[in-house]
Motif scaffolding. Sequence first.
Motif, PDB file in Angstrom:
ATOM      1  N   GLY A  24      72.622  30.479  56.975  1.00  0.00           N
ATOM      2  CA  GLY A  24      71.172  30.352  56.892  1.00  0.00           C
ATOM      3  C   GLY A  24      70.565  29.392  57.890  1.00  0.00           C
ATOM      4  O   GLY A  24      69.382  29.049  57.773  1.00  0.00           O
ATOM      5  N   GLU A  25      71.338  28.986  58.893  1.00  0.00           N
ATOM      6  CA  GLU A  25      70.820  28.064  59.902  1.00  0.00           C
ATOM      7  C   GLU A  25      70.082  28.832  60.995  1.00  0.00           C
ATOM      8  O   GLU A  25      70.405  29.981  61.293  1.00  0.00           O
ATOM      9  CB  GLU A  25      71.966  27.269  60.545  1.00  0.00           C
ATOM     10  N   VAL A  26      69.096  28.166  61.572  1.00  0.00           N
ATOM     11  CA  VAL A  26      68.436  28.676  62.781  1.00  0.00           C
ATOM     12  C   VAL A  26      69.072  27.954  63.955  1.00  0.00           C
ATOM     13  O   VAL A  26      68.973  26.727  64.075  1.00  0.00           O
ATOM     14  CB  VAL A  26      66.917  28.435  62.745  1.00  0.00           C
ATOM     15  N   LYS A  46      72.472  34.781  74.146  1.00  0.00           N
ATOM     16  CA  LYS A  46      71.733  35.964  73.704  1.00  0.00           C
ATOM     17  C   LYS A  46      71.810  36.142  72.199  1.00  0.00           C
ATOM     18  O   LYS A  46      70.843  36.562  71.559  1.00  0.00           O
ATOM     19  CB  LYS A  46      72.276  37.203  74.414  1.00  0.00           C
ATOM     20  N   HIS A  47      72.953  35.818  71.616  1.00  0.00           N
ATOM     21  CA  HIS A  47      73.148  36.049  70.183  1.00  0.00           C
ATOM     22  C   HIS A  47      72.451  34.999  69.326  1.00  0.00           C
ATOM     23  O   HIS A  47      72.135  35.251  68.170  1.00  0.00           O
ATOM     24  CB  HIS A  47      74.641  36.061  69.877  1.00  0.00           C
ATOM     25  N   ALA A  48      72.213  33.825  69.892  1.00  0.00           N
ATOM     26  CA  ALA A  48      71.591  32.743  69.131  1.00  0.00           C
ATOM     27  C   ALA A  48      70.147  33.075  68.788  1.00  0.00           C
ATOM     28  O   ALA A  48      69.524  33.964  69.382  1.00  0.00           O
ATOM     29  CB  ALA A  48      71.653  31.447  69.937  1.00  0.00           C
ATOM     30  N   ASP A  49      69.607  32.353  67.816  1.00  0.00           N
ATOM     31  CA  ASP A  49      68.176  32.492  67.521  1.00  0.00           C
ATOM     32  C   ASP A  49      67.355  32.028  68.718  1.00  0.00           C
ATOM     33  O   ASP A  49      66.342  32.639  69.056  1.00  0.00           O
ATOM     34  CB  ASP A  49      67.817  31.656  66.286  1.00  0.00           C
ATOM     35  N   ILE A  50      67.816  30.957  69.366  1.00  0.00           N
ATOM     36  CA  ILE A  50      67.153  30.439  70.564  1.00  0.00           C
ATOM     37  C   ILE A  50      68.231  30.145  71.596  1.00  0.00           C
ATOM     38  O   ILE A  50      69.044  29.242  71.409  1.00  0.00           O
ATOM     39  CB  ILE A  50      66.362  29.142  70.271  1.00  0.00           C
ATOM     40  N   THR A  70      64.415  25.357  64.268  1.00  0.00           N
ATOM     41  CA  THR A  70      65.796  25.066  64.629  1.00  0.00           C
ATOM     42  C   THR A  70      66.392  24.011  63.714  1.00  0.00           C
ATOM     43  O   THR A  70      65.828  22.932  63.522  1.00  0.00           O
ATOM     44  CB  THR A  70      65.869  24.580  66.086  1.00  0.00           C
ATOM     45  N   SER A  71      67.567  24.342  63.162  1.00  0.00           N
ATOM     46  CA  SER A  71      68.269  23.390  62.308  1.00  0.00           C
ATOM     47  C   SER A  71      69.607  22.964  62.895  1.00  0.00           C
ATOM     48  O   SER A  71      70.165  21.954  62.487  1.00  0.00           O
ATOM     49  CB  SER A  71      68.495  23.995  60.917  1.00  0.00           C
ATOM     50  N   VAL A  72      70.140  23.745  63.848  1.00  0.00           N
ATOM     51  CA  VAL A  72      71.406  23.413  64.510  1.00  0.00           C
ATOM     52  C   VAL A  72      71.243  23.658  66.004  1.00  0.00           C
ATOM     53  O   VAL A  72      70.717  24.695  66.408  1.00  0.00           O
ATOM     54  CB  VAL A  72      72.585  24.258  63.973  1.00  0.00           C
ATOM     55  N   VAL A  73      71.676  22.703  66.809  1.00  0.00           N
ATOM     56  CA  VAL A  73      71.732  22.877  68.267  1.00  0.00           C
ATOM     57  C   VAL A  73      73.190  22.814  68.683  1.00  0.00           C
ATOM     58  O   VAL A  73      73.867  21.797  68.469  1.00  0.00           O
ATOM     59  CB  VAL A  73      70.921  21.798  69.010  1.00  0.00           C
TER      60      VAL A  73
END
Length: 949
Positions: free
Chosen positions: A662-664, A679-683, A362-365
């Motif tokens: 390119g962010e997770v 749902k669409h997010a990586d996490i 994870t790079s962005v919350v």
Amino acid sequence: MGSDPAPGTPAVREHHVSPADPGRAAVGRPRTPGPVAAVPCLPAADVFAALAGGPHGLTPAEAAARQARYGANDLPAAVRGGLGRRLLAQFTDLFAVVLLVASAITFLAYLLGRPRDAATLELAVAILGVVLLNAGIGFAQEYSAERTAESLQAMVPHTCRVLRGGEPGELPARDLVPGDVVVLEAGDAVPADCRLVRAQEVAVNNAALTGESDAVARVADPVPAGAVLDARNCVFMGTDVVAGTAEAVVFATGTATEFGRIFRLTAAAPRQQTPLQRQVAAMARRVAGAALATGAVVFALRVPSGQPFVDTFVFALGVMVALVPEGLPATLSVSLAIGVRRMARRHALVKRLLAVEALGSTSVVCTDKTGTLTQAEMTVVRLWANGVPHPVTGVGYAPQGEVADAAPVRELLRAAALCGNARLVPPDGRDAWRVLGDTTEGALVVAARKAGLDPAAEEARTPRVAEYPFDSVRKLMSTVHRAADGTYVAYVKGAPLELLARCTAVGRDGAPVALTDAARTEVAAAADGMAGQGLRVLAVAARRVAGPRPPIGDVESELTLLGLAGMYDPPRPEVRDAVDACRRAGIRIVMVTGDHPLTAEAVARRVGIVRGPDPTVVTGGRLDALDDGGLDALLAGSAELLLCRVSPEHKMRVVTAFQRRGEVVAVTGDGANDAPALKHADIGVAMGASGTDVAREAAVMVLLDDSFASIATAVGLGRSVYRNIRKFLIYLFSHNIAELVPILAATLAGFPLVPITAVQVLAIDLGSDVLPALALGAEPAEPDVMDSPPRPRRERLFSAAVVGRILFLGGIQALGVCAVFFWHIHASGIPYADFTKDTPAYREAITLVQAGIVVSQFFNALAVRTDRQSVFRAGLLSNPWLLAAGGFGIALMAAVSYAPPLQAVFNTAPLTAADWAVLTGFGALLLAAEECRKRLLRRHPAAAKEGNR
């Protein structure tokens, strides 16, 4: 004259929809059409006519006809594959496909061989058994990690009160149809989208739809045309009535509701692959390709030597099997499951195994505000009266704390508590202190309790006789009470500027004095000072009135200002440290909320998300005005970014834009409006205690304690899982080199037999290596795991450093086993051409190769536990499971060497003590070489940093 309305939504005046409407069963049903959007603009009498109903409700016959026409008032259950289908999915992994093909070809070779070789059949069965074992482990882990609650249906109330044929009754909410008249009161969940036709002091909480936690007033009067969701005379499925009573007419049901719109948006959002999924898939393709290519080359080299075709083919298959890490799928699944259990102990429930590792990337919350960063409990923290501030201690709804110098503010708090409808509910053994009704009013009740007042007793002594509900035009709420002496007093609370304009006096030492210009300026400055601290400010006033129901103009004029109350939703105490940890880890935090920009910025400053003087605050309206390029520029150029007043579509668009860069992306949320982005997010991270079921269903991780701090902990665990995955990959693939190189060396040297058989390879991969690999996967997190930035989204699992380490360790093992094999073959004095499978020297040699790999892997497991720290400094005994697993592998090898039944299966022979001593020496040499490499890395920090990537 447009298209037919969606099922669950009647046309205005023209009340016919074909039963064959193709949208009825579709998840993607259209939204409320234009004609129904006009319902909020109509007077109550016309609403009934527009929906072909009446104030006494529908007749049972008409209700049944509409049920057949529009369908049930529910949402499609979450689509899940059956157990059989989910089990079959375990066989689509590329490693499994390669092994299944190998097993089939080996079985075919057995059938075509003359005479048939039982060893070939054993190999085919063994390979098939490996595939079945991996599939069973993977299926069991995935099944145990997933939760199968039908969450969306749980959001809809099961029963509701309805008028049918003029008679009140209760029926299942799924039986509601457009035109039904429902009865609502405080505490009810709204069962469908409805237009109010009678409303008495109604307020609703729309947080599940809009993300805003404040209760909003609702009226029955017509409103100007606009978006249905903004209509003040409508209530919507999935929201809650927090105050008042009402009658309402249903105008949309099922997926035609606003809640259904979010359901369709969530269903349409694709589930993102995690970085590990992409990397493992790429690794599987490369390894499978390399295995097939190497097997083909070996086959091509041995055919001209005159070896039997079938034997040569089986030999090539052995090469291929040696390159495929059969134990990797099972090891990966169980290692991730260990991460799942560790996170669960830290209040983070992960529903998909691969999401564990993705957290480490994870790079962005993108975080919500209410309930995640804050406690979702409004708290009065400052009062102002007599020109003096009065701090209030305590947090939340528990009436624990005190008001500084409470005597001058008791009348202020008494009036504030009486001018409201909230009720404080004490703990009942299951729930803590909570508020029924508006949370702002609840905070005033709690503050009154802290000042020594009993709001219930005050209400009994001064009963309410009239109420003038809050509305957005007046921005005030007033109540009239009968005092003990028989006179009447009005209490008014609301926005400070609005109330101050209606005041002519101010309370001073218990008596009213004229409100001069200087006093007005003082009050306004006090209110501005509280607002500048991020507090929500309410003013409270009172006056004597002539009777029990005076005109509202008399009630809300010539008032005496009693004082001000400043409150806020307090941040969770642990959040600031978690935000600091994320900053150290290079993780960017963006607040995405439906709340007001000033409120969002105040909370962001309190928890440390905003530290600079000028954060970028963007509303949903501005996002609408930006194209994709403008949005990308906004996200790239703003270090401290707050997104406020956003819709579900806005959240999804922001997540997509971050992913384009390119962010997770991890997204937190608790309401139904958060579900599409979750749902669409990586996490997707949902709240477990206060969140809605729809949010928990859409997310892959649920915070059992609702705290942002658990996210930071989970990220650290995710990073640790990734490091551990790299450790056991190095461990597994290094011995693959030790299995392959002797086979290639024997081919080049012209030796007619394999130095290690395919059955021995499978015994090593599944019998001796899986448990140590699992123990490596259970290594605890290293202290510096959150002190480095997240790895790039496109970083390969097999980086140059990882591949180099595999070649280094695998090369040492390969040299050792080649040496013992050819030394033993040459020491026998038998020509190569005379060797057969039953030659004792050959059986002893292949036993030495198998044992050499097992022993060297024991030392290899110790070596890969750390990247650059000496394993002796980390402690040889600090992972006892690894030592036990390695000991089990060596014991199993001893059984293969000495037990006659296993000798018959593996074609092995007993080893001598000298043999074990030589093999142990080679293993110790490997550990020493790795310690020397780590020492060089510690001396060169730049190289060490690269080696950790």
